[in-house]
Design a protein around this motif. Structure first.
Motif, PDB file in Angstrom:
ATOM      1  N   SER A  43      39.005  30.561  28.105  1.00 33.68           N
ATOM      2  CA  SER A  43      39.069  31.427  29.283  1.00 33.68           C
ATOM      3  C   SER A  43      39.675  30.713  30.474  1.00 33.68           C
ATOM      4  N   SER A  54      42.079  40.679  34.425  1.00 40.01           N
ATOM      5  CA  SER A  54      40.748  40.613  33.824  1.00 40.01           C
ATOM      6  C   SER A  54      40.738  41.213  32.422  1.00 40.01           C
ATOM      7  N   LYS A  55      41.585  42.225  32.203  1.00 40.73           N
ATOM      8  CA  LYS A  55      41.673  42.805  30.866  1.00 40.73           C
ATOM      9  C   LYS A  55      42.183  41.783  29.863  1.00 40.73           C
ATOM     10  N   TYR A 104      31.338  36.180  30.340  1.00 47.35           N
ATOM     11  CA  TYR A 104      31.979  37.447  30.680  1.00 47.35           C
ATOM     12  C   TYR A 104      31.840  37.774  32.167  1.00 47.35           C
ATOM     13  N   ILE A 159      41.894  38.506  30.182  1.00 48.46           N
ATOM     14  CA  ILE A 159      40.824  37.512  29.996  1.00 48.46           C
ATOM     15  C   ILE A 159      39.820  38.012  28.974  1.00 48.46           C
ATOM     16  N   PRO A 213      43.902  40.622  39.932  1.00 48.62           N
ATOM     17  CA  PRO A 213      42.681  41.211  39.368  1.00 48.62           C
ATOM     18  C   PRO A 213      42.936  41.978  38.083  1.00 48.62           C
ATOM     19  N   VAL A 272      35.059  38.181  33.868  1.00 46.91           N
ATOM     20  CA  VAL A 272      35.687  39.496  33.853  1.00 46.91           C
ATOM     21  C   VAL A 272      35.177  40.336  35.016  1.00 46.91           C
ATOM     22  N   TYR A 280      36.610  39.793  38.670  1.00 46.61           N
ATOM     23  CA  TYR A 280      37.861  40.420  39.092  1.00 46.61           C
ATOM     24  C   TYR A 280      37.867  41.921  38.853  1.00 46.61           C
TER      25      TYR A 280
END
Length: 204
Positions: free
Chosen positions: A36, A56-57, A128, A59, A53, A131, A134
């Motif tokens: 990550s 994040s998907k 997580y 990540i 931001p 995620v 962001y």
């Protein structure tokens, strides 16, 4: 009150009280965290001013794929020697002479391995938070992927136990179970990627 299965109780104590268990959890989290943070660094290097931001998907996808890969590697290693190991130590016949049925012995060993793997999965939940930091993904989606990980864990564990009962040597059983798990790995990876894209592009 019915007494707990002695094989399950012994396996749980050996599995969770060993220093190797703490080391496995530590290495597991370090590998996932490294994936990550490495992805975030690569994204930041391409755009040094800020981190988008919307990434994040990505990540979440990278973290989930890495998690599936580790599951396909770790779970067969935990389950591929549960029966063949007893056979190599010449203790399988002793287990079979007890009042426990062969099914209860196999199920107890599988539950012990799955419980430790479930600990690994729940230990990764704080990762997580990257995620959520962001935004862009709902908590329900992460819970759905976690449920999918649990189903995949049971599948990999069943493969490992099956190989352990079929092959007499633990080494052969581990290699075969790992190869079978990784041969199915593209299917769940595709499911995670498609579900992530579908949920993120679905209109509100």
């Amino acid at each position: 009150m019915r007494e707990l299965n002695p094989v399950l109780l012994k396996e749980l104590r050996q599995r969770f009280r060993s220093y190797r268990s703490t080391l496995v959890v530590l290495l597991y989290l370090m590998v996932l965290g490294g994936f990550s943070l490495g992805f975030i660094y690569l994204e930041w290097r391409n755009a040094p001013a800020f981190f988008q931001p919307g990434s994040s998907k990505e990540i979440f996808t990278v973290l989930s794929m890495a998690q599936l890969g580790l599951l396909a590697f770790v779970v067969p290693g935990l389950t591929a020697g549960v029966i063949s190991g007893e056979r190599e130590r010449q203790t399988l016949n002793v287990l079979l002479t007890t009042e426990l049925s062969p099914l209860s012995i196999v199920v107890s060993k599988m539950i012990s391995a799955c419980s430790f793997t479930a600990l690994l999965l729940f230990a990764t939940l704080p990762l997580y938070s990257l995620v959520f930091m962001y935004g862009g993904l709902a908590p329900l989606q992460i819970m759905g992927v976690l449920a999918f990980f649990l189903v995949s864990m049971l599948l990999y564990a069943a493969v490992g136990v099956s190989c352990s009962t079929y092959f007499k040597r633990t080494g052969v059983s581990t290699v075969t179970a790992t190869a079978l798990s990784f041969s199915w790995w593209p299917a769940p990876v595709s499911w995670v990627a498609l579900s992530t894209n579908f949920t993120s592009t679905r209109p509100a």
